[in-house]
Motif scaffolding. Sequence first.
Motif, short mmCIF file in Angstrom:
data_model
loop_
_atom_site.label_atom_id
_atom_site.label_comp_id
_atom_site.label_asym_id
_atom_site.label_seq_id
_atom_site.Cartn_x
_atom_site.Cartn_y
_atom_site.Cartn_z
N ARG A 5 0.81 -1.21 0.00
CA ARG A 5 0.00 0.00 0.00
C ARG A 5 0.85 1.27 0.00
N ASP A 47 2.45 0.16 11.40
CA ASP A 47 1.07 -0.13 11.01
C ASP A 47 0.15 -0.31 12.21
N LYS A 75 -5.84 -14.73 -0.27
CA LYS A 75 -7.09 -14.70 0.51
C LYS A 75 -7.07 -15.76 1.61
N ILE A 78 -4.52 -14.73 4.34
CA ILE A 78 -5.06 -13.67 5.19
C ILE A 78 -6.08 -14.24 6.18
N SER A 88 -8.25 -8.46 12.97
CA SER A 88 -9.35 -8.29 12.02
C SER A 88 -8.84 -8.67 10.63
N ARG A 89 -9.76 -8.78 9.69
CA ARG A 89 -9.35 -9.10 8.31
C ARG A 89 -8.38 -8.04 7.78
N LYS A 90 -8.69 -6.79 8.06
CA LYS A 90 -7.80 -5.70 7.62
C LYS A 90 -6.43 -5.81 8.30
N GLY A 91 -6.42 -6.06 9.60
CA GLY A 91 -5.17 -6.23 10.34
C GLY A 91 -4.38 -7.43 9.85
N LYS A 93 -4.51 -8.72 6.85
CA LYS A 93 -3.96 -8.39 5.53
C LYS A 93 -2.70 -7.55 5.69
N THR A 94 -2.76 -6.56 6.57
CA THR A 94 -1.59 -5.72 6.83
C THR A 94 -0.43 -6.56 7.34
#
Length: 111
Positions: A5, A47, A75, A78, A88-91, A93-94
């Motif tokens: 990102r 992050d 996917k 993750i 979380s899914r976002k965490g 992924k990061t």
Amino acid sequence: MFTRRFATSLAGTTLTAAALGLASLGFAATASATAVDDAFMALLHADGITPPSRARAISDAHAVCNALDEGHSSKAVIAAVAKATGLSRKGAKTFAVDAASAYCPEYVTSS
């Protein structure tokens, strides 16, 4: 697989010499591994991810690369990170992007 990102975002004298040479290679590998580990931990910190321990984070990061090496989709990786870490899914992924960036950059593509 992952998109980064942002750009932040391994006889007597001869034997002794050989042993010292191997020891220095081992030290260099350890120093290099430590530098990569430090960079990975800095990415997590930047992050906002605080793992329960450095060792756990590094182990989980290597698991990310192992899963990618085995052909699992990003996917699936993750989802596994989310389940294993409670992020979380976002965490997750990061975390996975940071892990791949540090330990298996061949899986990271620029955006």
